[in-house]
Write an enzyme that holds these catalytic residues in place. Structure first.
Site, PDB file in Angstrom:
ATOM      1  N   ASP A 138       0.853  -1.188   0.000  1.00 25.84           N
ATOM      2  CA  ASP A 138       0.000   0.000   0.000  1.00 25.84           C
ATOM      3  C   ASP A 138       0.886   1.234   0.000  1.00 25.84           C
ATOM      4  O   ASP A 138       1.995   1.216   0.552  1.00 25.84           O
ATOM      5  CB  ASP A 138      -0.903   0.011   1.233  1.00 25.84           C
ATOM      6  CG  ASP A 138      -1.992  -1.050   1.176  1.00 25.84           C
ATOM      7  OD1 ASP A 138      -2.475  -1.341   0.071  1.00 25.84           O
ATOM      8  OD2 ASP A 138      -2.362  -1.579   2.238  1.00 25.84           O
ATOM      9  N   ASP A 157      -7.032  -1.454  -4.686  1.00 23.21           N
ATOM     10  CA  ASP A 157      -8.108  -1.106  -3.759  1.00 23.21           C
ATOM     11  C   ASP A 157      -9.056  -0.074  -4.369  1.00 23.21           C
ATOM     12  O   ASP A 157     -10.267  -0.127  -4.145  1.00 23.21           O
ATOM     13  CB  ASP A 157      -7.532  -0.576  -2.451  1.00 23.21           C
ATOM     14  CG  ASP A 157      -6.685  -1.593  -1.715  1.00 23.21           C
ATOM     15  OD1 ASP A 157      -6.910  -2.808  -1.898  1.00 23.21           O
ATOM     16  OD2 ASP A 157      -5.783  -1.171  -0.966  1.00 23.21           O
TER      17      ASP A 157
END
Length: 178
Positions: A138, A157
């Site tokens: 991330d 995401d």
């Protein structure tokens, strides 16, 4: 003299029929592939340019940061010792199979398949991370003044979230038609 008759055209509605149904799932797989490609290229770039935990402020509400998520959304079960890697991978692989089935069955339903394609691309992108690295990479970190930071996330995401939103919009449109 025999006369020729034209064959009758069936008007029976079949799943997947409608505008664009003849195209099959190819275009939708192309969209999913683009999500995976952009996701993996951005993750590779951030991983090469940043050390783990390193942060680069971009604006007053956004940073680039390299963090790892061994769990699910919001690091759910992230501290469970490793079994969750394979658990979430198995769930994602099952979801990918189901999405492919739905795409094939409803290839002509544009908004529905856009939603599925984005979710598919996001799921594949995060599965690649789990299998290759044992965690999801991330790097997008948004925050607002004293409210704290939203959990870091990635392009996969975004694909999943936008796809879920489009799925809800599609379902609401379908319900409102009836």
């Amino acid at each position: 003299m025999a006369t020729k008759t034209k064959p009758r055209i069936s008007t029976v509605h079949k799943p997947g029929s409608g505008a664009g149904a003849g195209a099959g799932i190819g275009p939708w797989l192309g969209i999913a592939f683009l999500v995976v490609l952009i996701d993996q290229l951005t993750k590779i770039t951030i991983s090469k340019l940043f050390a783990y935990g390193e942060t680069l402020p971009v604006t007053s509400f956004f940073n680039l940061v390299l963090v790892y998520n061994p769990g699910a959304a919001f690091s759910f079960l992230g501290d469970q010792g490793g079994w969750q890697r394979w658990f979430f991978t198995a769930i994602a692989v099952g979801a990918i199979g189901f999405i492919l089935y739905l795409m094939k069955r409803h290839a002509g339903q544009r908004l529905f398949c856009w939603a599925l394609a984005l979710i598919l691309g996001g799921a594949v992108g995060n599965v690649i991370d789990r299998v290759a690295y044992g965690h999801v990479i991330d790097f997008l970190d948004f925050y607002w003044r004293g409210w704290g930071h939203f959990p870091a996330f990635n392009v996969a995401d975004i694909g999943i979230s936008v796809g879920a939103f489009l799925f809800i919009v599609d379902e609401l449109r379908r319900v409102n038609k009836h």
